[in-house]
Design a protein around this motif. Structure first.
Motif, PDB file in Angstrom:
ATOM      1  N   MET A  22       0.779  -1.295   0.075  1.00 12.04           N
ATOM      2  CA  MET A  22      -0.096   0.064   0.217  1.00 12.04           C
ATOM      3  C   MET A  22       0.966   1.794   0.273  1.00 12.04           C
ATOM      4  O   MET A  22       0.318   2.702  -0.344  1.00 12.04           O
ATOM      5  N   MET A  23       1.865   1.158   0.843  1.00 11.47           N
ATOM      6  CA  MET A  23       2.356   2.069   0.861  1.00 11.47           C
ATOM      7  C   MET A  23       3.319   2.511  -0.226  1.00 11.47           C
ATOM      8  O   MET A  23       3.382   3.625  -0.644  1.00 11.47           O
TER       9      MET A  23
ATOM     10  N   LEU B 283       2.621  10.833  -2.812  1.00 12.36           N
ATOM     11  CA  LEU B 283       3.771  12.050  -2.135  1.00 12.36           C
ATOM     12  C   LEU B 283       4.696  12.377  -3.059  1.00 12.36           C
ATOM     13  O   LEU B 283       5.210  13.591  -3.591  1.00 12.36           O
ATOM     14  N   TRP B 284       5.014  11.767  -4.554  1.00  9.64           N
ATOM     15  CA  TRP B 284       5.422  11.740  -5.422  1.00  9.64           C
ATOM     16  C   TRP B 284       5.065  13.873  -5.990  1.00  9.64           C
ATOM     17  O   TRP B 284       5.520  14.342  -6.458  1.00  9.64           O
ATOM     18  N   THR B 285       3.306  13.423  -6.023  1.00  7.53           N
ATOM     19  CA  THR B 285       2.833  14.474  -7.015  1.00  7.53           C
ATOM     20  C   THR B 285       3.361  15.611  -5.981  1.00  7.53           C
ATOM     21  O   THR B 285       2.742  16.964  -6.589  1.00  7.53           O
TER      22      THR B 285
ATOM     23  N   SER C 161      -3.994  18.982  -8.835  1.00  9.84           N
ATOM     24  CA  SER C 161      -4.563  18.150  -8.684  1.00  9.84           C
ATOM     25  C   SER C 161      -4.625  18.007  -7.126  1.00  9.84           C
ATOM     26  O   SER C 161      -5.275  17.566  -5.943  1.00  9.84           O
ATOM     27  N   LEU C 162      -3.509  18.816  -6.647  1.00 13.72           N
ATOM     28  CA  LEU C 162      -3.324  18.986  -5.138  1.00 13.72           C
ATOM     29  C   LEU C 162      -4.584  19.644  -4.845  1.00 13.72           C
ATOM     30  O   LEU C 162      -5.311  19.552  -3.634  1.00 13.72           O
ATOM     31  N   ILE C 163      -5.243  20.507  -5.796  1.00 13.82           N
ATOM     32  CA  ILE C 163      -5.749  21.775  -5.204  1.00 13.82           C
ATOM     33  C   ILE C 163      -7.068  20.777  -5.253  1.00 13.82           C
ATOM     34  O   ILE C 163      -8.036  20.634  -3.981  1.00 13.82           O
ATOM     35  N   LEU C 164      -7.424  19.759  -6.118  1.00 14.18           N
ATOM     36  CA  LEU C 164      -8.414  18.964  -6.069  1.00 14.18           C
ATOM     37  C   LEU C 164      -8.862  18.162  -4.936  1.00 14.18           C
ATOM     38  O   LEU C 164      -9.487  18.115  -4.667  1.00 14.18           O
TER      39      LEU C 164
END
Lengths: 461, 305
Positions: B35-36, B44-46, B283-286
């Motif tokens: 899962m990690m 985390l990469w994004t 995508s983070l804002i999403l």
């Protein structure tokens, strides 16, 4: 009877086994000679785009693969078609190029991405290869060589096709409404005047089909806007100062032209313009019915009407003629070119083999093969001079090839796709009448400035 | 799934024998590690690359820099971004709030009173729409609404000569209807299950006291099933916020930018204009919007109902 059958069967099976054995002996003999070919046991992969019904690239590359393996037995060439539309092909290719495990050895690369993919480190410099190849200096058009070069003169690919754009016009219709045939406009005013005549005298016909707005994507920018802009002597990018030109009289005039044709109903109705199907509607549905007076588009359009195309139409050649796209005020002609190259990945382990394959694929005969199949302008002078090429498409291909004399290329930088999108936005806002051309240019300037930074933009008064 | 497993293991161990915790953890470890790597890794990469100028091509494809909040500055200063937010909002109000929640509840209520045959028939139709893969839904609707599509063919046969090109004239409405059609079944099933858990005596008692249908609905039924409403609304919101396939395949985000919801806008920035960093920031804002919306529902439903 039964015995006879058995006997026949026995003889047949014996013969079959014998021939199998013989084959095996021949094969193993081949296998030993294979070891002597320089590329025996080596593999290269070739990535190219394949979309919809056309398999031209595949046919061409498979034919070259056959020739290559005959010369170098034991070598392996894997064709890796990427099933995607054009934009998605670039995306996929760039993703593949990020890792040595997935990068193809040879790729079919769009010239307008050569610069940005080279600066990303995806492509291998090919100067030492092309410099040792006599055909490069002797047979290729200098303009086409430039198309595959980065700004500092490094060669990143061998172009195998290019294209030009011009005005397709309906000859019988022109005669009917009293316009001259053959027709050659010398300014934008001439084009508008012809469109107005068609509108007045031939109701139900779209006078001028012009790609504009976002749904048609890059076709709107290149076949539409840039065919206007580069005829005003202003450009998108100032190569001297290396800045993007975000406002200029030419830019404004081009938007005004768009506004004129769409608001005065000289172009196709908005619902036919603002759909990704715009080109299909024009070339496959309406042109064969002679419902389009003038179409501003590329050389490849007649491949729609060939017996192998999606809308076969034997009479096309007696109906449509081709004219050069004039500059705005009658001081010359203009066209835009793109095209594709064969490039080598910087991550390849078999550069020499990749190069030998490219050299073979781009020799005179193989290039004639692909350029005829694709209805493309050839980058080789010797191919252009071949009778088979000259007579192709009833001479249309040669006619478009002559536009090479005054054609332009797009600024091949990483920012271009997004700037192109901003141009489509500006066009769409103007054609739908939501803003004035001046406002649209201002919005464009704002967007591009945000994007590339103040230091990289300039204005022309 | 992952939360269900430890509960089960611990309850089993309590009942049968006192096995140490580390053993449970040991058995869970492979799942957690997988899962990690495959779930949190990309997230985390994004998160990281949304603070860089990494691109798919060009010089910053390989040599990218940490640019801090520049992507977010660009985003909040861009008209196209706010336009995409607005379109997303309309799409959400139309297809999630009005479409799926209300229609789903209505269907569930009606189904309760319908006879079993009608119930089975309606159920089958609605659920059929739900089980079809997203891309098939999109093409079905495209074929139905396009200029030479089924709807216009029917209209023409009824004597309407020039029916509109729906995907061109009403693109946002078209995708809202398609998403409502696709997602209502889910709401209906959730509400049907919830409604069957409302104690009948409670409703009977209210009726005896003279409560109207609406009073029963708002004072008894809805408060009892509020947890289901919350779960359902959160799930629909997250699904609708992240909806890409249906819209992209039906309209490509167009014509123009008329159906460019945030996920389509993000896709264009990242994969059509090659700005991976900028796309990640969107995508983070999403993601943030999804979290805020979920928290909001939990609060609203606790306070009001």
């Amino acid at each position: 009877m039964e015995k006879k059958t058995k006997a026949v069967l026995a003889v047949v099976s014996l013969l079959a086994t014998g021939s199998l054995l013989a084959n095996f002996v021949v094969l193993s003999a081949n296998a030993t000679s294979v070891k002597r070919s320089p590329f025996a046991g080596k593999t290269i992969t070739i990535a190219y785009q394949q979309f919809g019904g056309g398999h031209q690239t595949q046919i061409w590359l498979s034919s070259v693969r056959g020739q290559f393996q005959k010369i170098y037995p034991g070598s392996k060439i894997v064709l890796e078609p990427i099933n995607a539309s054009e934009n998605e092909y670039y995306t996929k290719l760039d993703l593949m190029n990020q890792s040595a495990k997935t990068a193809p050895d040879i790729m079919v690369e769009d010239t307008f991405l050569v610069n940005s993919d080279a600066s990303a480190g995806y492509l291998m410099p090919m100067n030492k290869f092309v410099n040792s190849w006599p055909a490069w200096k002797r047979d290729f058009y200098p303009a086409m060589q430039k198309a595959a070069e980065s700004t500092n003169g490094t060669v990143y690919g061998v172009p195998f096709n290019t294209d030009t754009r011009g005005l397709w016009y309906d000859k019988p219709l022109f005669k009917k409404v009293g316009l001259p045939v053959p027709w050659q406009p010398h300014s934008w005013a001439n084009i508008l005047q012809a469109a107005r005549t068609i509108k007045a005298k031939a109701p139900g016909v779209t006078p001028l089909w012009f790609y504009s707005g976002k749904p048609m994507g890059e076709a709107s920018t290149m076949q539409g806007f840039e065919m206007l802009l580069y005829g005003t002597h202003n450009t998108l990018f100032d190569s001297k100062t290396k800045r993007w030109v975000v406002s200029s009289p030419g830019f404004l005039n081009s938007l005004n032209f768009v506004k004129t044709i769409f608001t005065q109903n000289l172009a196709e109705p908005l619902q036919n313009a603002l759909t990704p199907e715009s080109s299909t509607i024009a070339t496959q549905q309406l042109m064969p019915k002679q419902k389009v007076g003038i179409l501003l588009d590329g050389v490849w359009e007649y491949s729609n009407w060939l017996p192998t195309g999606p809308a076969p139409w034997p009479k096309w050649n007696s109906v449509y003629g081709v004219a050069k796209m004039p500059d705005q005020n009658g001081d010359g002609y203009t066209s835009m070119s793109g095209g594709w190259t064969l490039s080598i990945s910087s991550k390849t382990k078999n550069a020499q083999m990749a190069w030998d394959f490219i050299k073979l694929a781009c020799n005179k005969n193989n290039m004639l093969h692909i350029d005829l199949m694709d209805a493309n302008v050839t980058p080789r002078k010797d191919v252009a001079a071949m009778p088979a090429y000259k007579s192709a498409g009833h001479g249309i291909l040669s006619r478009f090839a002559s536009f090479n004399a005054f054609t332009h290329f797009r600024p091949a930088f990483a920012q271009y796709p997004s700037i192109s999108n901003d141009i489509q936005n500006a066009m769409e806002n103007v054609m739908t009448g939501s803003v004035s051309p001046a406002q649209a240019m201002q919005q464009y300037a704002q967007q591009v400035t945000n994007y590339v930074g103040k230091a990289h933009v300039t204005s022309v008064k | 799934m992952a939360t269900a497993i430890p509960i089960q293991t611990s309850s089993l161990s309590q009942r049968k024998s006192k096995r140490p915790l580390w053993r449970a953890l040991l058995f869970l470890a492979p799942a957690v590690i997988v899962m990690m790597i495959f779930y949190f890794g990309p997230v985390l990469w994004t998160f990281y690359i949304s603070f860089t100028n990494v691109a798919l091509t060009g010089p910053t494809a390989t040599h990218y820099q940490f640019t801090g909040l520049r992507n977010f500055q660009l985003m909040f200063g861009s008209g196209s971004f706010w336009q995409a937010v607005l379109i997303s909002l309309w799409y959400f109000i139309g297809s999630a709030l009005i479409g799926q929640t209300v229609l789903g509840l209505l269907l569930a209520l009606l189904m309760q009173r319908a006879n079993p045959v009608v119930r089975a028939a309606v159920g089958a139709v609605v659920i059929a729409a739900w089980v079809i893969p997203e891309i098939v839904k999109a093409f079905t609707w495209f074929a139905f609404l396009s200029q030479n599509g089924t709807l216009n063919t029917v209209l023409q046969s009824m004597g309407i000569a020039n029916p509109p090109a729906w995907l061109f004239t009403q693109p946002l409405l078209a995708v809202i209807i398609a998403n409502t059609w696709a997602g209502t079944a889910f709401s209906m099933m959730v509400y049907s299950a919830a409604l069957s858990s409302v104690p009948n005596e409670l409703i009977e008692a209210a009726k005896m006291d003279g409560a109207t249908f609406w009073q029963v609905l708002f004072r008894i039924v809805l408060p009892v099933i509020k947890n289901s409403i919350m779960t359902n609304t959160i799930l629909i919101t997250l699904q609708t916020l992240g909806d890409f396939t249906l819209i992209y395949a039906m309209t490509g985000g167009g014509p123009g930018t008329q159906t460019s919801v945030l996920p389509v806008f993000m896709y264009q920035q990242a994969f059509s204009f090659y700005q991976l960093g900028y796309g990640s920031a969107i995508s983070l804002i999403l993601l943030l919007m999804g979290i805020i919306a979920s928290l909001l529902y939990i609060r609203l439903l606790n306070v009001d109902l």
